[in-house]
Design a protein around this motif. Structure first.
Motif, PDB file in Angstrom:
ATOM      1  N   LEU A 102       1.595  84.270  -5.807  1.00 23.56           N
ATOM      2  CA  LEU A 102       0.686  84.535  -4.679  1.00 23.56           C
ATOM      3  C   LEU A 102       1.372  84.360  -3.321  1.00 23.56           C
ATOM      4  O   LEU A 102       1.224  85.233  -2.458  1.00 23.56           O
ATOM      5  CB  LEU A 102      -0.561  83.651  -4.797  1.00 23.56           C
ATOM      6  N   PRO A 103       2.139  83.262  -3.106  1.00 23.14           N
ATOM      7  CA  PRO A 103       2.861  83.178  -1.825  1.00 23.14           C
ATOM      8  C   PRO A 103       3.813  84.350  -1.601  1.00 23.14           C
ATOM      9  O   PRO A 103       3.914  84.863  -0.488  1.00 23.14           O
ATOM     10  CB  PRO A 103       3.631  81.859  -1.910  1.00 23.14           C
ATOM     11  N   VAL A 117      -8.295  80.840  -3.306  1.00 23.98           N
ATOM     12  CA  VAL A 117      -7.583  80.735  -4.590  1.00 23.98           C
ATOM     13  C   VAL A 117      -7.961  79.432  -5.300  1.00 23.98           C
ATOM     14  O   VAL A 117      -8.200  79.410  -6.517  1.00 23.98           O
ATOM     15  CB  VAL A 117      -6.047  80.830  -4.366  1.00 23.98           C
ATOM     16  N   ILE A 118      -8.049  78.347  -4.529  1.00 25.28           N
ATOM     17  CA  ILE A 118      -8.450  77.063  -5.127  1.00 25.28           C
ATOM     18  C   ILE A 118      -9.861  77.177  -5.700  1.00 25.28           C
ATOM     19  O   ILE A 118     -10.138  76.701  -6.809  1.00 25.28           O
ATOM     20  CB  ILE A 118      -8.385  75.924  -4.086  1.00 25.28           C
ATOM     21  N   CYS A 119     -10.758  77.823  -4.937  1.00 32.99           N
ATOM     22  CA  CYS A 119     -12.141  77.995  -5.409  1.00 32.99           C
ATOM     23  C   CYS A 119     -12.156  78.813  -6.705  1.00 32.99           C
ATOM     24  O   CYS A 119     -12.889  78.490  -7.638  1.00 32.99           O
ATOM     25  CB  CYS A 119     -12.991  78.689  -4.353  1.00 32.99           C
ATOM     26  N   ALA A 120     -11.333  79.855  -6.753  1.00 30.79           N
ATOM     27  CA  ALA A 120     -11.300  80.700  -7.948  1.00 30.79           C
ATOM     28  C   ALA A 120     -10.744  79.930  -9.142  1.00 30.79           C
ATOM     29  O   ALA A 120     -11.214  80.073 -10.264  1.00 30.79           O
ATOM     30  CB  ALA A 120     -10.446  81.941  -7.682  1.00 30.79           C
ATOM     31  N   LYS A 121      -9.737  79.081  -8.895  1.00 32.82           N
ATOM     32  CA  LYS A 121      -9.107  78.330  -9.993  1.00 32.82           C
ATOM     33  C   LYS A 121      -9.984  77.184 -10.482  1.00 32.82           C
ATOM     34  O   LYS A 121     -10.090  76.931 -11.676  1.00 32.82           O
ATOM     35  CB  LYS A 121      -7.764  77.750  -9.511  1.00 32.82           C
ATOM     36  N   ALA A 136      -3.093  85.158  12.973  1.00 28.87           N
ATOM     37  CA  ALA A 136      -3.681  85.890  11.836  1.00 28.87           C
ATOM     38  C   ALA A 136      -3.075  85.427  10.511  1.00 28.87           C
ATOM     39  O   ALA A 136      -3.793  85.258   9.514  1.00 28.87           O
ATOM     40  CB  ALA A 136      -3.457  87.393  12.024  1.00 28.87           C
ATOM     41  N   VAL A 137      -1.746  85.191  10.504  1.00 28.77           N
ATOM     42  CA  VAL A 137      -1.094  84.730   9.264  1.00 28.77           C
ATOM     43  C   VAL A 137      -1.618  83.338   8.889  1.00 28.77           C
ATOM     44  O   VAL A 137      -1.933  83.073   7.727  1.00 28.77           O
ATOM     45  CB  VAL A 137       0.450  84.715   9.421  1.00 28.77           C
ATOM     46  N   THR A 138      -1.738  82.451   9.893  1.00 30.18           N
ATOM     47  CA  THR A 138      -2.242  81.094   9.618  1.00 30.18           C
ATOM     48  C   THR A 138      -3.660  81.147   9.069  1.00 30.18           C
ATOM     49  O   THR A 138      -3.980  80.481   8.073  1.00 30.18           O
ATOM     50  CB  THR A 138      -2.218  80.250  10.910  1.00 30.18           C
ATOM     51  N   LEU A 139      -4.491  81.949   9.738  1.00 31.33           N
ATOM     52  CA  LEU A 139      -5.905  82.066   9.314  1.00 31.33           C
ATOM     53  C   LEU A 139      -5.997  82.593   7.877  1.00 31.33           C
ATOM     54  O   LEU A 139      -6.714  82.031   7.036  1.00 31.33           O
ATOM     55  CB  LEU A 139      -6.640  83.005  10.269  1.00 31.33           C
ATOM     56  N   SER A 140      -5.236  83.652   7.602  1.00 35.10           N
ATOM     57  CA  SER A 140      -5.325  84.242   6.257  1.00 35.10           C
ATOM     58  C   SER A 140      -4.654  83.353   5.209  1.00 35.10           C
ATOM     59  O   SER A 140      -5.094  83.300   4.063  1.00 35.10           O
ATOM     60  CB  SER A 140      -4.714  85.636   6.238  1.00 35.10           C
ATOM     61  N   LEU A 141      -3.613  82.609   5.630  1.00 36.51           N
ATOM     62  CA  LEU A 141      -2.936  81.703   4.687  1.00 36.51           C
ATOM     63  C   LEU A 141      -3.897  80.591   4.243  1.00 36.51           C
ATOM     64  O   LEU A 141      -4.081  80.349   3.042  1.00 36.51           O
ATOM     65  CB  LEU A 141      -1.695  81.098   5.345  1.00 36.51           C
ATOM     66  N   LEU A 142      -4.524  79.940   5.231  1.00 41.89           N
ATOM     67  CA  LEU A 142      -5.420  78.824   4.902  1.00 41.89           C
ATOM     68  C   LEU A 142      -6.682  79.311   4.186  1.00 41.89           C
ATOM     69  O   LEU A 142      -7.123  78.707   3.213  1.00 41.89           O
ATOM     70  CB  LEU A 142      -5.786  78.043   6.166  1.00 41.89           C
ATOM     71  N   GLY A 143      -7.230  80.422   4.688  1.00 38.92           N
ATOM     72  CA  GLY A 143      -8.413  80.997   4.040  1.00 38.92           C
ATOM     73  C   GLY A 143      -8.103  81.443   2.623  1.00 38.92           C
ATOM     74  O   GLY A 143      -8.870  81.201   1.693  1.00 38.92           O
ATOM     75  N   GLY A 144      -6.937  82.071   2.453  1.00 37.01           N
ATOM     76  CA  GLY A 144      -6.520  82.534   1.130  1.00 37.01           C
ATOM     77  C   GLY A 144      -6.306  81.374   0.172  1.00 37.01           C
ATOM     78  O   GLY A 144      -6.726  81.430  -0.986  1.00 37.01           O
ATOM     79  N   GLU A 145      -5.658  80.309   0.666  1.00 38.46           N
ATOM     80  CA  GLU A 145      -5.452  79.127  -0.182  1.00 38.46           C
ATOM     81  C   GLU A 145      -6.793  78.573  -0.658  1.00 38.46           C
ATOM     82  O   GLU A 145      -6.958  78.241  -1.833  1.00 38.46           O
ATOM     83  CB  GLU A 145      -4.721  78.035   0.604  1.00 38.46           C
ATOM     84  N   PHE A 146      -7.746  78.515   0.272  1.00 37.39           N
ATOM     85  CA  PHE A 146      -9.070  77.974  -0.075  1.00 37.39           C
ATOM     86  C   PHE A 146      -9.740  78.849  -1.138  1.00 37.39           C
ATOM     87  O   PHE A 146     -10.292  78.328  -2.119  1.00 37.39           O
ATOM     88  CB  PHE A 146      -9.945  77.884   1.180  1.00 37.39           C
TER      89      PHE A 146
END
Lengths: 265, 178
Positions: free
Chosen positions: B82-83, B127-131, B115-125
Protein backbone atom coordinates in the motif's frame (compact mmCIF):
# COMPACT_ATOMS: atom_id res chain seq x y z
CA UNK A 1 14.26 6.16 -24.90
CA UNK A 2 17.91 5.59 -24.00
CA UNK A 3 19.18 2.18 -22.92
CA UNK A 4 20.05 3.44 -19.44
CA UNK A 5 16.49 4.72 -18.97
CA UNK A 6 15.06 1.36 -20.00
CA UNK A 7 17.42 -0.39 -17.57
CA UNK A 8 16.37 2.00 -14.78
CA UNK A 9 12.70 1.37 -15.55
CA UNK A 10 13.21 -2.39 -15.40
CA UNK A 11 15.08 -2.01 -12.10
CA UNK A 12 12.22 0.10 -10.75
CA UNK A 13 9.60 -2.48 -11.72
CA UNK A 14 11.72 -5.24 -10.18
CA UNK A 15 12.13 -3.26 -6.95
CA UNK A 16 8.37 -2.61 -6.76
CA UNK A 17 7.62 -6.30 -7.31
CA UNK A 18 10.18 -7.33 -4.68
CA UNK A 19 8.79 -4.89 -2.08
CA UNK A 20 5.17 -5.86 -2.74
CA UNK A 21 5.82 -9.62 -2.60
CA UNK A 22 8.09 -9.48 0.45
CA UNK A 23 7.27 -12.01 3.19
CA UNK A 24 6.79 -11.23 6.88
CA UNK A 25 10.21 -12.51 7.93
CA UNK A 26 12.11 -10.46 5.35
CA UNK A 27 10.03 -7.39 6.22
CA UNK A 28 10.78 -7.83 9.91
CA UNK A 29 14.51 -8.15 9.15
CA UNK A 30 14.35 -5.08 6.90
CA UNK A 31 12.60 -3.12 9.64
CA UNK A 32 15.26 -4.17 12.15
CA UNK A 33 17.98 -2.92 9.78
CA UNK A 34 16.06 0.30 9.18
CA UNK A 35 15.90 0.91 12.94
CA UNK A 36 19.65 0.32 13.01
CA UNK A 37 20.03 3.19 10.51
CA UNK A 38 17.52 5.32 12.40
CA UNK A 39 19.17 4.69 15.79
CA UNK A 40 21.99 7.32 15.62
CA UNK A 41 19.54 9.90 14.22
CA UNK A 42 17.01 9.18 16.98
CA UNK A 43 19.70 9.30 19.67
CA UNK A 44 21.03 12.63 18.35
CA UNK A 45 17.50 14.02 18.15
CA UNK A 46 16.83 12.88 21.72
CA UNK A 47 20.07 14.53 22.94
CA UNK A 48 19.15 17.82 21.24
CA UNK A 49 15.56 17.81 22.53
CA UNK A 50 16.80 16.94 26.05
CA UNK A 51 19.20 19.89 25.93
CA UNK A 52 16.39 22.18 24.78
CA UNK A 53 14.14 20.78 27.53
CA UNK A 54 16.72 21.48 30.23
CA UNK A 55 17.12 25.01 28.83
CA UNK A 56 13.38 25.47 29.32
CA UNK A 57 13.68 24.18 32.89
CA UNK A 58 16.43 26.70 33.59
CA UNK A 59 14.26 29.51 32.27
CA UNK A 60 11.41 28.37 34.49
CA UNK A 61 13.77 28.34 37.45
CA UNK A 62 14.71 31.93 36.72
CA UNK A 63 11.02 32.84 36.72
CA UNK A 64 10.61 31.11 40.04
CA UNK A 65 13.70 32.90 41.32
CA UNK A 66 12.26 36.23 40.30
CA UNK A 67 9.05 35.61 42.24
CA UNK A 68 11.07 34.44 45.23
CA UNK A 69 13.16 37.57 45.01
CA UNK A 70 10.07 39.77 45.11
CA UNK A 71 8.70 37.93 48.11
CA UNK A 72 11.88 37.75 50.18
CA UNK A 73 14.01 40.84 49.70
CA UNK A 74 16.70 39.82 52.15
CA UNK A 75 18.21 37.12 49.94
CA UNK A 76 20.15 37.97 46.81
CA UNK A 77 19.71 36.50 43.33
CA UNK A 78 22.92 34.52 43.20
CA UNK A 79 22.09 32.56 46.34
CA UNK A 80 18.63 31.83 44.99
CA UNK A 81 20.03 30.46 41.76
CA UNK A 82 22.43 28.24 43.71
CA UNK A 83 19.65 26.94 45.92
CA UNK A 84 17.49 26.29 42.92
CA UNK A 85 20.27 24.38 41.21
CA UNK A 86 20.76 22.27 44.34
CA UNK A 87 17.04 21.61 44.51
CA UNK A 88 17.06 20.32 40.92
CA UNK A 89 19.97 18.05 41.78
CA UNK A 90 18.11 16.81 44.86
CA UNK A 91 15.04 16.00 42.74
CA UNK A 92 17.19 14.15 40.22
CA UNK A 93 18.87 12.27 43.05
CA UNK A 94 15.54 11.32 44.69
CA UNK A 95 14.13 10.20 41.36
CA UNK A 96 17.14 8.04 40.53
CA UNK A 97 17.11 6.49 44.03
CA UNK A 98 13.42 5.70 43.59
CA UNK A 99 14.07 4.08 40.20
CA UNK A 100 17.07 2.10 41.52
CA UNK A 101 15.08 1.02 44.57
CA UNK A 102 12.27 -0.28 42.37
CA UNK A 103 14.70 -2.30 40.29
CA UNK A 104 16.10 -3.93 43.46
CA UNK A 105 12.66 -4.51 45.01
CA UNK A 106 11.10 -5.93 41.88
CA UNK A 107 10.66 -9.69 41.55
CA UNK A 108 11.43 -9.47 37.82
CA UNK A 109 14.74 -9.37 35.98
CA UNK A 110 14.68 -5.83 34.61
CA UNK A 111 16.72 -4.02 32.00
CA UNK A 112 16.58 -0.24 32.46
CA UNK A 113 16.08 1.81 29.29
CA UNK A 114 15.63 5.45 28.31
CA UNK A 115 12.82 6.56 26.01
CA UNK A 116 14.37 8.19 22.93
CA UNK A 117 11.30 9.24 20.99
CA UNK A 118 7.55 8.94 20.68
CA UNK A 119 6.33 7.58 17.37
CA UNK A 120 5.11 10.39 15.16
CA UNK A 121 2.31 8.35 13.57
CA UNK A 122 -1.27 9.35 14.20
CA UNK A 123 -2.92 5.94 14.60
CA UNK A 124 -0.25 4.03 16.51
CA UNK A 125 0.94 4.60 20.04
CA UNK A 126 4.57 3.55 20.33
CA UNK A 127 7.87 4.79 21.74
CA UNK A 128 11.46 3.89 20.92
CA UNK A 129 13.93 2.96 23.67
CA UNK A 130 17.72 2.80 23.72
CA UNK A 131 18.00 -0.98 24.20
CA UNK A 132 17.95 -3.72 21.62
CA UNK A 133 18.93 -7.29 20.85
CA UNK A 134 22.50 -6.63 22.07
CA UNK A 135 21.04 -6.06 25.57
CA UNK A 136 18.99 -9.26 25.43
CA UNK A 137 15.73 -7.64 24.32
CA UNK A 138 13.42 -9.68 22.10
CA UNK A 139 9.94 -8.97 20.68
CA UNK A 140 6.93 -9.39 23.02
CA UNK A 141 8.63 -8.58 26.32
CA UNK A 142 6.65 -6.55 28.88
CA UNK A 143 7.80 -2.98 29.54
CA UNK A 144 7.01 -1.34 32.89
CA UNK A 145 7.84 1.62 35.11
CA UNK A 146 7.78 1.78 38.91
CA UNK A 147 4.13 2.91 38.57
CA UNK A 148 2.81 0.22 36.28
CA UNK A 149 2.59 -1.37 32.86
CA UNK A 150 3.81 0.60 29.83
CA UNK A 151 3.44 -1.89 26.98
CA UNK A 152 5.40 -4.57 25.15
CA UNK A 153 8.41 -4.65 22.88
CA UNK A 154 7.79 -5.04 19.14
CA UNK A 155 10.45 -4.48 16.47
CA UNK A 156 13.98 -4.88 17.86
CA UNK A 157 17.26 -3.84 16.25
CA UNK A 158 20.78 -4.03 17.72
CA UNK A 159 20.51 -1.01 19.99
CA UNK A 160 16.98 0.30 19.46
CA UNK A 161 13.60 -1.16 20.20
CA UNK A 162 10.03 -0.14 19.52
CA UNK A 163 7.59 -0.43 22.41
CA UNK A 164 3.85 -0.67 21.69
CA UNK A 165 2.11 1.21 24.51
CA UNK A 166 -0.94 -0.14 26.33
CA UNK A 167 -2.91 2.75 24.81
CA UNK A 168 -2.41 1.29 21.31
CA UNK A 169 -5.37 -0.57 19.86
CA UNK A 170 -3.10 -3.54 19.10
CA UNK A 171 -1.81 -3.95 22.68
CA UNK A 172 -4.38 -6.17 24.37
CA UNK A 173 -3.89 -7.04 28.04
CA UNK A 174 -5.85 -9.54 30.14
CA UNK A 175 -6.71 -7.67 33.34
CA UNK A 176 -8.51 -8.15 36.66
CA UNK A 177 -10.19 -5.56 38.87
CA UNK A 178 -8.99 -5.25 42.46
CA UNK A 179 -11.44 -6.53 45.09
CA UNK A 180 -13.73 -8.25 42.57
CA UNK A 181 -13.77 -11.39 40.42
CA UNK A 182 -14.11 -9.27 37.29
CA UNK A 183 -11.69 -9.97 34.46
CA UNK A 184 -11.57 -8.38 31.03
CA UNK A 185 -9.37 -7.40 28.14
CA UNK A 186 -7.88 -3.95 28.03
CA UNK A 187 -6.81 -2.12 24.89
CA UNK A 188 -6.32 1.40 23.62
CA UNK A 189 -8.30 3.20 20.96
CA UNK A 190 -7.71 3.71 17.23
CA UNK A 191 -6.78 7.33 17.79
CA UNK A 192 -5.00 6.88 21.15
CA UNK A 193 -5.75 9.64 23.64
CA UNK A 194 -4.26 8.21 26.80
CA UNK A 195 -7.18 6.14 28.09
CA UNK A 196 -7.75 2.39 28.14
CA UNK A 197 -10.94 0.45 27.53
CA UNK A 198 -11.46 -2.64 29.67
CA UNK A 199 -14.03 -4.72 27.80
CA UNK A 200 -15.71 -8.13 28.29
CA UNK A 201 -16.60 -7.41 31.93
CA UNK A 202 -19.86 -8.63 33.40
CA UNK A 203 -22.80 -6.33 32.61
CA UNK A 204 -23.68 -6.32 36.30
CA UNK A 205 -20.14 -5.53 37.51
CA UNK A 206 -20.28 -2.98 40.30
CA UNK A 207 -17.12 -1.05 39.52
CA UNK A 208 -16.43 2.24 41.24
CA UNK A 209 -14.11 5.03 40.07
CA UNK A 210 -10.71 4.70 41.70
CA UNK A 211 -10.61 0.89 41.81
CA UNK A 212 -7.23 -0.49 40.74
CA UNK A 213 -6.82 -2.83 37.76
CA UNK A 214 -3.92 -5.28 37.47
CA UNK A 215 -2.68 -7.63 34.76
CA UNK A 216 -4.29 -11.06 35.02
CA UNK A 217 -1.31 -12.99 33.66
CA UNK A 218 -2.92 -15.62 31.44
CA UNK A 219 -0.78 -18.65 30.64
CA UNK A 220 1.19 -18.25 27.44
CA UNK A 221 0.55 -14.50 27.46
CA UNK A 222 3.08 -11.69 27.31
CA UNK A 223 2.33 -9.96 30.62
CA UNK A 224 2.94 -11.52 34.04
CA UNK A 225 0.25 -11.29 36.72
CA UNK A 226 -0.06 -8.47 39.23
CA UNK A 227 1.39 -5.48 37.38
CA UNK A 228 -0.62 -2.30 37.91
CA UNK A 229 -2.42 -1.40 34.69
CA UNK A 230 -4.70 1.46 35.58
CA UNK A 231 -7.49 2.93 37.68
CA UNK A 232 -11.19 2.76 36.86
CA UNK A 233 -12.54 6.14 35.71
CA UNK A 234 -16.04 5.04 34.71
CA UNK A 235 -18.09 1.95 33.95
CA UNK A 236 -21.01 1.40 31.61
CA UNK A 237 -22.98 -1.68 30.65
CA UNK A 238 -23.24 -2.46 26.92
CA UNK A 239 -25.60 -4.80 25.11
CA UNK A 240 -23.59 -7.95 25.79
CA UNK A 241 -20.91 -6.97 28.30
CA UNK A 242 -19.65 -4.19 30.54
CA UNK A 243 -16.86 -1.76 29.69
CA UNK A 244 -14.73 0.33 32.02
CA UNK A 245 -12.61 3.31 31.04
CA UNK A 246 -9.23 3.25 32.76
CA UNK A 247 -6.60 5.84 33.51
CA UNK A 248 -3.21 4.12 32.91
CA UNK A 249 -1.07 3.73 36.04
CA UNK A 250 2.13 4.74 34.25
CA UNK A 251 2.34 8.31 32.99
CA UNK A 252 2.62 7.44 29.29
CA UNK A 253 2.67 11.06 28.14
CA UNK A 254 5.99 11.85 29.78
CA UNK A 255 7.89 8.58 29.83
CA UNK A 256 11.62 8.97 30.39
CA UNK A 257 12.89 5.77 31.98
CA UNK A 258 11.31 2.34 31.63
CA UNK A 259 12.26 -1.26 32.44
CA UNK A 260 12.04 -4.20 30.09
CA UNK A 261 11.04 -7.41 31.89
CA UNK A 262 13.26 -10.21 30.65
CA UNK A 263 12.06 -12.87 33.12
CA UNK A 264 11.53 -13.66 36.79
CA UNK A 265 14.35 -13.39 39.34
CA UNK B 1 25.42 16.04 -11.55
CA UNK B 2 23.12 18.48 -9.81
CA UNK B 3 20.28 15.96 -10.00
CA UNK B 4 22.41 13.22 -8.42
CA UNK B 5 23.48 15.58 -5.63
CA UNK B 6 19.88 16.62 -4.94
CA UNK B 7 18.72 12.99 -5.05
CA UNK B 8 21.32 11.99 -2.44
CA UNK B 9 20.47 14.91 -0.16
CA UNK B 10 16.77 14.08 -0.37
CA UNK B 11 17.50 10.40 0.36
CA UNK B 12 19.33 11.43 3.54
CA UNK B 13 16.49 13.78 4.45
CA UNK B 14 13.94 10.92 4.43
CA UNK B 15 15.13 9.06 7.59
CA UNK B 16 16.15 12.40 9.09
CA UNK B 17 12.59 13.71 8.73
CA UNK B 18 11.25 10.56 10.44
CA UNK B 19 13.71 10.96 13.35
CA UNK B 20 12.81 14.65 13.63
CA UNK B 21 9.03 14.21 13.48
CA UNK B 22 9.28 11.61 16.25
CA UNK B 23 10.93 14.21 18.51
CA UNK B 24 8.17 16.79 18.00
CA UNK B 25 5.55 16.38 20.73
CA UNK B 26 1.87 16.02 19.86
CA UNK B 27 -0.16 19.21 19.56
CA UNK B 28 -3.05 19.52 22.05
CA UNK B 29 -5.99 18.92 22.25
CA UNK B 30 -5.99 15.65 20.27
CA UNK B 31 -2.17 15.22 20.25
CA UNK B 32 -1.89 15.68 16.49
CA UNK B 33 1.55 14.72 15.16
CA UNK B 34 3.33 16.84 12.58
CA UNK B 35 4.38 14.83 9.51
CA UNK B 36 7.62 15.91 7.83
CA UNK B 37 8.15 12.97 5.48
CA UNK B 38 5.34 13.97 3.06
CA UNK B 39 6.88 17.46 2.78
CA UNK B 40 10.28 16.01 1.83
CA UNK B 41 8.64 13.46 -0.49
CA UNK B 42 6.66 16.15 -2.28
CA UNK B 43 9.73 18.31 -2.79
CA UNK B 44 11.67 15.36 -4.18
CA UNK B 45 9.09 14.24 -6.72
CA UNK B 46 8.48 17.79 -7.90
CA UNK B 47 12.16 18.71 -8.20
CA UNK B 48 13.58 15.53 -9.73
CA UNK B 49 13.10 14.26 -13.30
CA UNK B 50 10.57 11.43 -13.77
CA UNK B 51 12.73 8.31 -13.28
CA UNK B 52 14.72 9.58 -10.27
CA UNK B 53 11.41 10.89 -8.87
CA UNK B 54 9.90 7.40 -9.09
CA UNK B 55 12.93 5.88 -7.36
CA UNK B 56 12.70 8.57 -4.70
CA UNK B 57 8.99 7.83 -4.24
CA UNK B 58 9.86 4.16 -3.79
CA UNK B 59 12.43 5.08 -1.12
CA UNK B 60 9.85 7.26 0.66
CA UNK B 61 7.37 4.36 0.53
CA UNK B 62 9.92 2.00 2.09
CA UNK B 63 10.81 4.47 4.88
CA UNK B 64 7.15 5.27 5.63
CA UNK B 65 6.15 1.60 5.37
CA UNK B 66 8.89 0.42 7.72
CA UNK B 67 7.94 2.98 10.37
CA UNK B 68 4.36 1.66 10.23
CA UNK B 69 5.03 -2.09 10.27
CA UNK B 70 3.83 -3.57 13.56
CA UNK B 71 4.47 -7.22 14.22
CA UNK B 72 1.51 -9.16 15.61
CA UNK B 73 2.69 -12.58 16.81
CA UNK B 74 5.65 -12.37 14.46
CA UNK B 75 3.54 -11.35 11.45
CA UNK B 76 3.38 -7.78 10.13
CA UNK B 77 -0.10 -6.24 10.18
CA UNK B 78 0.61 -4.28 6.97
CA UNK B 79 3.07 -4.96 4.18
CA UNK B 80 4.78 -2.45 1.90
CA UNK B 81 2.36 -2.79 -1.03
CA UNK B 82 0.00 0.00 0.00
CA UNK B 83 2.75 2.56 0.76
CA UNK B 84 4.44 1.71 -2.57
CA UNK B 85 1.20 2.16 -4.55
CA UNK B 86 0.37 5.33 -2.62
CA UNK B 87 3.73 7.07 -3.06
CA UNK B 88 4.21 6.02 -6.69
CA UNK B 89 0.68 7.23 -7.49
CA UNK B 90 1.31 10.60 -5.91
CA UNK B 91 4.73 10.84 -7.62
CA UNK B 92 3.09 10.48 -11.05
CA UNK B 93 0.34 13.00 -10.20
CA UNK B 94 2.84 15.55 -8.89
CA UNK B 95 5.16 15.07 -11.89
CA UNK B 96 2.22 15.81 -14.18
CA UNK B 97 1.33 18.87 -12.10
CA UNK B 98 4.95 20.02 -12.22
CA UNK B 99 4.94 19.73 -16.03
CA UNK B 100 1.63 21.57 -16.26
CA UNK B 101 3.07 24.49 -14.28
CA UNK B 102 6.32 24.34 -16.33
CA UNK B 103 8.61 23.59 -13.41
CA UNK B 104 8.48 23.50 -9.69
CA UNK B 105 6.60 26.21 -7.82
CA UNK B 106 6.44 26.80 -4.08
CA UNK B 107 2.63 26.96 -4.12
CA UNK B 108 2.48 23.56 -5.79
CA UNK B 109 4.88 22.12 -3.22
CA UNK B 110 2.86 23.51 -0.30
CA UNK B 111 -0.49 22.34 -1.68
CA UNK B 112 0.97 18.96 -2.71
CA UNK B 113 2.52 18.41 0.75
CA UNK B 114 -0.79 19.18 2.40
CA UNK B 115 -2.74 16.92 0.04
CA UNK B 116 -0.24 14.05 0.44
CA UNK B 117 -0.34 14.37 4.25
CA UNK B 118 -4.14 14.48 4.29
CA UNK B 119 -4.49 11.47 2.01
CA UNK B 120 -1.70 9.57 3.80
CA UNK B 121 -3.30 9.92 7.24
CA UNK B 122 -6.83 9.46 5.94
CA UNK B 123 -5.74 6.43 3.92
CA UNK B 124 -3.96 4.88 6.90
CA UNK B 125 -7.11 5.31 8.98
CA UNK B 126 -9.31 3.72 6.31
CA UNK B 127 -6.91 0.78 5.87
CA UNK B 128 -6.83 0.19 9.63
CA UNK B 129 -10.64 0.32 9.72
CA UNK B 130 -10.83 -2.18 6.86
CA UNK B 131 -8.32 -4.53 8.54
CA UNK B 132 -9.54 -4.33 12.13
CA UNK B 133 -13.21 -3.55 11.54
CA UNK B 134 -15.30 -0.64 12.80
CA UNK B 135 -15.29 2.96 11.66
CA UNK B 136 -14.89 5.17 14.75
CA UNK B 137 -14.87 8.51 12.95
CA UNK B 138 -14.93 11.29 15.56
CA UNK B 139 -13.52 14.75 16.14
CA UNK B 140 -10.15 13.30 17.30
CA UNK B 141 -9.74 11.42 14.02
CA UNK B 142 -10.67 14.51 11.99
CA UNK B 143 -8.24 16.70 13.95
CA UNK B 144 -5.45 14.15 13.65
CA UNK B 145 -5.90 14.15 9.90
CA UNK B 146 -6.54 17.83 9.25
CA UNK B 147 -4.05 19.51 11.59
CA UNK B 148 -0.92 17.75 10.21
CA UNK B 149 -2.14 18.61 6.68
CA UNK B 150 -2.45 22.27 7.66
CA UNK B 151 0.97 22.12 9.33
CA UNK B 152 2.47 20.66 6.12
CA UNK B 153 1.03 23.60 4.19
CA UNK B 154 2.90 25.99 6.48
CA UNK B 155 6.14 23.99 6.74
CA UNK B 156 6.55 23.22 3.02
CA UNK B 157 7.72 26.73 2.00
CA UNK B 158 10.53 26.53 4.58
CA UNK B 159 11.96 23.39 2.93
CA UNK B 160 11.39 24.93 -0.49
CA UNK B 161 13.36 28.04 0.49
CA UNK B 162 16.18 25.94 1.93
CA UNK B 163 16.57 23.66 -1.11
CA UNK B 164 15.27 25.61 -4.12
CA UNK B 165 18.75 26.58 -5.36
CA UNK B 166 19.58 22.90 -5.80
CA UNK B 167 16.64 22.22 -8.09
CA UNK B 168 17.82 21.48 -11.65
CA UNK B 169 16.27 23.99 -14.06
CA UNK B 170 14.56 22.45 -17.08
CA UNK B 171 14.99 23.87 -20.60
CA UNK B 172 11.22 24.44 -20.80
CA UNK B 173 11.32 26.54 -17.65
CA UNK B 174 14.16 28.65 -19.05
CA UNK B 175 12.26 29.15 -22.30
CA UNK B 176 9.13 30.05 -20.39
CA UNK B 177 11.05 32.61 -18.31
CA UNK B 178 12.48 34.17 -21.49
Amino acid sequence: MKKIQIAALVALVAAVAFLCLMGGGVLSELQSRFFGILSPLTRSGHAVSSSLGSLGKDLMSLDQLQSEYDRVLAENRRLRAENNGLRDLQQDNDHLRQVLGYRERSSFRLIPAAVLSHDGNAWWSTVRINRGSRDGIAPDMPVITDRGLVGKTAAVSGDLCEVVLVTDENCKVAAKVEGTHEQGISSGSRAPQGELQLAFLSKLADLQPGQKVYTAGVSGGVFPSGIALGTVKSFHARELDGEAILEPSADLGSLEEVFVVTGAK
Amino acid sequence: MRTVFLFLILLILLPLSVALQDQIPGIPPALERIQLLPVVFCFGVLALPLLPALFFALSAAVVQGLTLVQLQSGQPEFGLTLPVVFFLGWAIILQMASEATRGMRWELHALGSSAVTLSLLGGEFLVICAKRGGFPLDMTVLLRTAVPAAAALLLAPLLYLALRKMVPISHEAVEAAQ
